[in-house]
Scaffold this motif. Structure first.
Motif, mmCIF file in Angstrom:
data_model
loop_
_atom_site.group_PDB
_atom_site.id
_atom_site.type_symbol
_atom_site.label_atom_id
_atom_site.label_comp_id
_atom_site.label_asym_id
_atom_site.label_seq_id
_atom_site.Cartn_x
_atom_site.Cartn_y
_atom_site.Cartn_z
ATOM 1 N N VAL A 70 0.848 -1.195 0.000
ATOM 2 C CA VAL A 70 0.000 0.000 0.000
ATOM 3 C C VAL A 70 0.880 1.241 0.000
ATOM 4 O O VAL A 70 2.082 1.170 0.258
ATOM 5 N N ALA A 71 0.271 2.372 -0.286
ATOM 6 C CA ALA A 71 0.960 3.663 -0.196
ATOM 7 C C ALA A 71 0.354 4.414 0.974
ATOM 8 O O ALA A 71 -0.867 4.540 1.071
ATOM 9 N N LEU A 72 1.207 4.881 1.859
ATOM 10 C CA LEU A 72 0.749 5.655 3.007
ATOM 11 C C LEU A 72 1.147 7.112 2.833
ATOM 12 O O LEU A 72 2.314 7.412 2.598
ATOM 13 N N ILE B 28 -8.366 5.648 -10.991
ATOM 14 C CA ILE B 28 -8.064 6.462 -9.807
ATOM 15 C C ILE B 28 -7.742 5.528 -8.654
ATOM 16 O O ILE B 28 -8.476 4.573 -8.392
ATOM 17 N N VAL B 29 -6.619 5.799 -7.976
ATOM 18 C CA VAL B 29 -6.227 4.933 -6.864
ATOM 19 C C VAL B 29 -7.305 4.928 -5.787
ATOM 20 O O VAL B 29 -8.006 5.919 -5.586
ATOM 21 N N LYS B 30 -7.409 3.810 -5.111
ATOM 22 C CA LYS B 30 -8.434 3.653 -4.077
ATOM 23 C C LYS B 30 -7.884 4.099 -2.721
ATOM 24 O O LYS B 30 -6.744 3.805 -2.384
ATOM 25 N N LEU B 31 -8.709 4.783 -1.972
ATOM 26 C CA LEU B 31 -8.391 5.130 -0.589
ATOM 27 C C LEU B 31 -8.977 4.019 0.274
ATOM 28 O O LEU B 31 -10.185 3.828 0.324
ATOM 29 N N TYR B 32 -8.092 3.255 0.923
ATOM 30 C CA TYR B 32 -8.542 2.127 1.730
ATOM 31 C C TYR B 32 -8.937 2.525 3.144
ATOM 32 O O TYR B 32 -9.877 1.992 3.710
ATOM 33 N N ASP B 33 -8.176 3.446 3.717
ATOM 34 C CA ASP B 33 -8.383 3.723 5.144
ATOM 35 C C ASP B 33 -7.834 5.093 5.497
ATOM 36 O O ASP B 33 -6.987 5.645 4.775
ATOM 37 N N LEU C 132 -2.069 12.442 10.372
ATOM 38 C CA LEU C 132 -3.240 11.938 9.663
ATOM 39 C C LEU C 132 -2.683 11.073 8.527
ATOM 40 O O LEU C 132 -1.930 11.563 7.680
ATOM 41 N N THR C 133 -2.998 9.782 8.527
ATOM 42 C CA THR C 133 -2.449 8.864 7.534
ATOM 43 C C THR C 133 -3.544 8.376 6.602
ATOM 44 O O THR C 133 -4.572 7.861 7.060
ATOM 45 N N LEU C 134 -3.312 8.556 5.303
ATOM 46 C CA LEU C 134 -4.233 8.051 4.294
ATOM 47 C C LEU C 134 -3.602 6.797 3.705
ATOM 48 O O LEU C 134 -2.455 6.815 3.260
ATOM 49 N N VAL C 135 -4.345 5.709 3.706
ATOM 50 C CA VAL C 135 -3.850 4.437 3.186
ATOM 51 C C VAL C 135 -4.457 4.230 1.801
ATOM 52 O O VAL C 135 -5.668 4.079 1.666
ATOM 53 N N PHE C 136 -3.587 4.255 0.778
ATOM 54 C CA PHE C 136 -4.016 4.149 -0.604
ATOM 55 C C PHE C 136 -3.584 2.834 -1.231
ATOM 56 O O PHE C 136 -2.603 2.218 -0.801
ATOM 57 N N GLU C 137 -4.272 2.464 -2.278
ATOM 58 C CA GLU C 137 -3.829 1.397 -3.163
ATOM 59 C C GLU C 137 -2.447 1.807 -3.689
ATOM 60 O O GLU C 137 -2.227 2.970 -4.025
ATOM 61 N N TYR C 138 -1.524 0.881 -3.744
ATOM 62 C CA TYR C 138 -0.185 1.182 -4.250
ATOM 63 C C TYR C 138 -0.154 0.949 -5.752
ATOM 64 O O TYR C 138 -0.598 -0.078 -6.252
ATOM 65 N N VAL C 139 0.365 1.925 -6.481
ATOM 66 C CA VAL C 139 0.534 1.810 -7.930
ATOM 67 C C VAL C 139 2.008 2.009 -8.222
ATOM 68 O O VAL C 139 2.595 3.014 -7.826
ATOM 69 N N ASN C 140 2.592 1.066 -8.902
ATOM 70 C CA ASN C 140 4.022 1.127 -9.199
ATOM 71 C C ASN C 140 4.249 2.014 -10.422
ATOM 72 O O ASN C 140 4.533 1.533 -11.513
#
Length: 171
Positions: free
Chosen positions: A32-34, A64-69, A77-85
């Motif tokens: 994931v991307a934080l 568009i990348v997904k925001l998981y959490d 404040l941490t946004l947890v995103f789908e990771y895209v390489n």
């Protein structure tokens, strides 16, 4: 943030308000991307972050990348995103390097649109050509497109319609 939930793999980037990390979700084993936004203790979460969260929660589109959490602590404040390489900046720069489109990258650039779309009159073809300009500065604006002569005379764009004749006022 729950330190046991994510394992930092690498730092991807730094910005004015946030730092982006590549992490591994230890519960799902997913990469994931934080995005860690550092909070001002007096002001709290920036309004831009709140807007981003609101929009990202609503958007469910394939490109568009997904925001998981969203994880909120006192300082971060941490946004947890789908990771895209993909490095988006490098991707955009490569398009600039590729230059002007050609027949392979944009097939309509050099085609005779009048032959390709015989049902469109000459004013319509002129409007389409102005709308398909590759360089944004040369492309017609929405306002100018709506004021284009194509939309001024119904009989030209719709040959089946006849102009209404103006009735003469009786004196």
């Amino acid at each position: 943030m729950n330190e046991t939930r994510y394992l930092k793999l690498e730092k991807l980037g730094d910005g004015t308000y946030a730092t982006i990390f590549k992490d591994k979700n230890l519960l799902t084993n997913e990469t994931v991307a934080l995005k860690e936004i550092h909070l001002d203790l007096e002001e709290g979460a920036p309004s831009t972050a709140i807007r981003e969260i609101s929009l990202m929660k609503e958007l469910r589109l394939p490109n568009i990348v997904k925001l998981y959490d969203v994880i909120h602590t006192e300082k971060i404040l941490t946004l947890v995103f789908e990771y895209v390489n993909l490095d988006f900046k490098k991707y955009m720069d490569s398009h600039v390097v590729n230059g002007t489109p050609n027949d392979m990258t944009w097939p309509y650039v050099k085609q005779d649109l009048a032959k390709k779309f015989p049902m469109i009159d000459l004013l319509g073809i002129d409007l389409v050509k102005k709308m398909l300009q590759y360089q944004p500065k040369l492309r017609i604006s929405v306002r100018d497109a709506l004021n284009h002569p194509y939309f001024q005379d119904n009989t030209l764009s719709n040959p089946g319609l006849k102009k209404k004749k103006k009735k003469k006022k009786k004196k």
